[in-house]
Write an enzyme that holds these catalytic residues in place. Sequence first.
Site, PDB file in Angstrom:
ATOM      1  N   GLU A 153       8.988  -4.314  10.735  1.00  0.00           N
ATOM      2  CA  GLU A 153       9.389  -3.003  10.230  1.00  0.00           C
ATOM      3  C   GLU A 153       9.926  -2.100  11.336  1.00  0.00           C
ATOM      4  O   GLU A 153       9.268  -1.881  12.360  1.00  0.00           O
ATOM      5  CB  GLU A 153       8.210  -2.313   9.515  1.00  0.00           C
ATOM      6  CG  GLU A 153       8.591  -0.913   9.004  1.00  0.00           C
ATOM      7  CD  GLU A 153       7.679  -0.342   7.941  1.00  0.00           C
ATOM      8  OE1 GLU A 153       6.808  -1.068   7.412  1.00  0.00           O
ATOM      9  OE2 GLU A 153       7.835   0.855   7.623  1.00  0.00           O
ATOM     10  N   ASP A 172       0.843  -1.202   0.000  1.00  0.00           N
ATOM     11  CA  ASP A 172       0.000   0.000   0.000  1.00  0.00           C
ATOM     12  C   ASP A 172       0.885   1.261   0.000  1.00  0.00           C
ATOM     13  O   ASP A 172       0.365   2.376  -0.166  1.00  0.00           O
ATOM     14  CB  ASP A 172      -0.991  -0.003   1.174  1.00  0.00           C
ATOM     15  CG  ASP A 172      -0.304  -0.046   2.528  1.00  0.00           C
ATOM     16  OD1 ASP A 172       0.906  -0.324   2.596  1.00  0.00           O
ATOM     17  OD2 ASP A 172      -0.999   0.191   3.537  1.00  0.00           O
TER      18      ASP A 172
HETATM   19  N1  LIG Z   1       8.946   5.181  -0.326  1.00  0.00           N
HETATM   20  C1  LIG Z   1       8.474   4.536   0.726  1.00  0.00           C
HETATM   21  N2  LIG Z   1       9.290   3.714   1.421  1.00  0.00           N
HETATM   22  C2  LIG Z   1       8.838   3.017   2.495  1.00  0.00           C
HETATM   23  O1  LIG Z   1       9.631   2.264   3.082  1.00  0.00           O
HETATM   24  C3  LIG Z   1       7.479   3.169   2.883  1.00  0.00           C
HETATM   25  C4  LIG Z   1       6.650   4.028   2.121  1.00  0.00           C
HETATM   26  N3  LIG Z   1       7.173   4.699   1.070  1.00  0.00           N
HETATM   27  N4  LIG Z   1       5.341   4.208   2.409  1.00  0.00           N
HETATM   28  C5  LIG Z   1       4.711   3.325   3.371  1.00  0.00           C
HETATM   29  C6  LIG Z   1       5.617   3.015   4.461  1.00  0.00           C
HETATM   30  C7  LIG Z   1       5.974   4.202   5.327  1.00  0.00           C
HETATM   31  N5  LIG Z   1       7.287   3.825   5.771  1.00  0.00           N
HETATM   32  C8  LIG Z   1       8.198   4.632   6.405  1.00  0.00           C
HETATM   33  C9  LIG Z   1       8.194   5.990   6.233  1.00  0.00           C
HETATM   34  C10 LIG Z   1       9.154   6.777   6.830  1.00  0.00           C
HETATM   35  C11 LIG Z   1      10.116   6.192   7.609  1.00  0.00           C
HETATM   36  C12 LIG Z   1      11.153   7.000   8.283  1.00  0.00           C
HETATM   37  O2  LIG Z   1      11.946   6.444   8.982  1.00  0.00           O
HETATM   38  N6  LIG Z   1      11.203   8.332   8.045  1.00  0.00           N
HETATM   39  C13 LIG Z   1      12.162   9.289   8.567  1.00  0.00           C
HETATM   40  C14 LIG Z   1      11.739   9.891   9.890  1.00  0.00           C
HETATM   41  C15 LIG Z   1      10.718   9.143  10.659  1.00  0.00           C
HETATM   42  C16 LIG Z   1      10.507   9.682  12.070  1.00  0.00           C
HETATM   43  O3  LIG Z   1      11.350   9.436  12.922  1.00  0.00           O
HETATM   44  O4  LIG Z   1       9.441  10.306  12.315  1.00  0.00           O
HETATM   45  C17 LIG Z   1      13.586   8.831   8.712  1.00  0.00           C
HETATM   46  O5  LIG Z   1      14.431   9.738   8.931  1.00  0.00           O
HETATM   47  O6  LIG Z   1      13.962   7.683   8.579  1.00  0.00           O
HETATM   48  C18 LIG Z   1      10.117   4.822   7.783  1.00  0.00           C
HETATM   49  C19 LIG Z   1       9.174   4.048   7.171  1.00  0.00           C
HETATM   50  C20 LIG Z   1       7.677   2.562   5.194  1.00  0.00           C
HETATM   51  N7  LIG Z   1       6.924   2.525   4.002  1.00  0.00           N
HETATM   52  C1  LIG Z   2       7.285  -1.590   3.118  1.00  0.00           C
HETATM   53  C2  LIG Z   2       6.414  -2.793   2.972  1.00  0.00           C
HETATM   54  C3  LIG Z   2       6.659  -3.801   4.032  1.00  0.00           C
HETATM   55  C4  LIG Z   2       4.961  -2.421   2.888  1.00  0.00           C
HETATM   56  O1  LIG Z   2       4.131  -2.758   3.681  1.00  0.00           O
HETATM   57  C5  LIG Z   2       4.546  -1.581   1.754  1.00  0.00           C
HETATM   58  O2  LIG Z   2       5.325  -1.396   0.799  1.00  0.00           O
HETATM   59  O3  LIG Z   2       3.415  -1.101   1.785  1.00  0.00           O
HETATM   60 MG   LIG Z   3       2.255  -1.747   3.466  1.00  0.00          MG
END
Ligand SMILES: Nc1nc(=O)c2c([nH]1)NC[C@@H]1CN(c3ccc(C(=O)N[C@@H](CCC(=O)O)C(=O)O)cc3)CN21
Ligand SMILES: CC(C)C(=O)C(=O)O
Ligand SMILES: [Mg+2]
Length: 277
Positions: free
Chosen positions: A186, A49
């Site tokens: 995750e 998603d």
């Molecule tokens: N392009 C993309 N990659 C992903 O891995 C991903 C998506 N979209 N969309 C759905 C979810 C959302 N996810 C995420 C989104 C952000 C972070 C993240 O770590 N963001 C920042 C700051 C987060 C915070 O601490 O608030 C980081 O610096 O890593 C991790 C997983 C994983 N998934």
């Molecule tokens: C990042 C993976 C595990 C996911 O749930 C997604 O792509 O939506």
């Molecule tokens: Mg997902």
Amino acid sequence: MSRTPPVKQKLPPDIVALKGKQPIVCLTAYTAPIARLADQHCDLLLVGDSVGMVLHGLPTTLGVSIEMMILHGQAVMRTAKSALVVVDMPFGSYEESPQQAFRNAARILAETGAGAVKLEGGVHMRETIEFLTTRGVAVMAHVGLTPQAFNTLGGYRVQGRDEDAERVFNDAVATAEAGAFAVTLEKIPSELAKRITDAINVPTIGIGAGADCDGQVLVIDDIFGFFVDFRAKFVKRYAELGEDADRAIAQYAAEVRSRQFPGPEHSFGSTTKVSKK
Ligand SMILES: Nc1nc(=O)c2c([nH]1)NC[C@@H]1CN(c3ccc(C(=O)N[C@@H](CCC(=O)O)C(=O)O)cc3)CN21
Ligand SMILES: CC(C)C(=O)C(=O)O
Ligand SMILES: [Mg+2]
């Protein structure tokens, strides 16, 4: 009539059988051309998603619909030949009841032909996962950072640190006991991911969960360097396609403005006579 035997598409038990044998390779895929490429290198393709954020420009995954998941699932299934295809159940399509989850999972599987669905949640999804898996729906679970809980978690933060570790551990164990054939972990500490991986008999697929998981998954546009809205620490970029694409578009625009494009080789004459060349 002699035909080359078709490659058998992996099924959930084939993925389970890889635990303890070899690392499981997974990427997201949302479109037919990318699925054709990734299928040749991956054990599992996830129609995540995340497509809502990556391809549709949504701010979170909360606005993703079943219809979007089915359209992208169909596109991926048209070119994936050997990898197992798993489709994410979007926010609002499974949380109400096991019955609601079954109805929507069955629709996703029937309309896409995918081999499994994935849903977010641990202990509180136990009954739903059991309901689905005892009725023929293979389920991949997703615990730790569950992006559909963006609002209640307060963002995309690391989960399972300190006293929160037991919650995530119990979530993972509950989904495995309920019949999930794999569990996505995750953004949790590596040590916790190892503990979970050792404790359950189905594969763990990590994203930001360290090297001891049974497999790894990343978002395809992230490894391409094509998604630039944010950059999570767990992402490794294996290409810089965003820069390449920017260069291509800039050059096209410059050539249109300078009338360098189209050239004679991209244009058509007014007669049908065969050209020499
Ligand atoms: N392009 C993309 N990659 C992903 O891995 C991903 C998506 N979209 N969309 C759905 C979810 C959302 N996810 C995420 C989104 C952000 C972070 C993240 O770590 N963001 C920042 C700051 C987060 C915070 O601490 O608030 C980081 O610096 O890593 C991790 C997983 C994983 N998934
Ligand atoms: C990042 C993976 C595990 C996911 O749930 C997604 O792509 O939506
Ligand atoms: Mg997902």
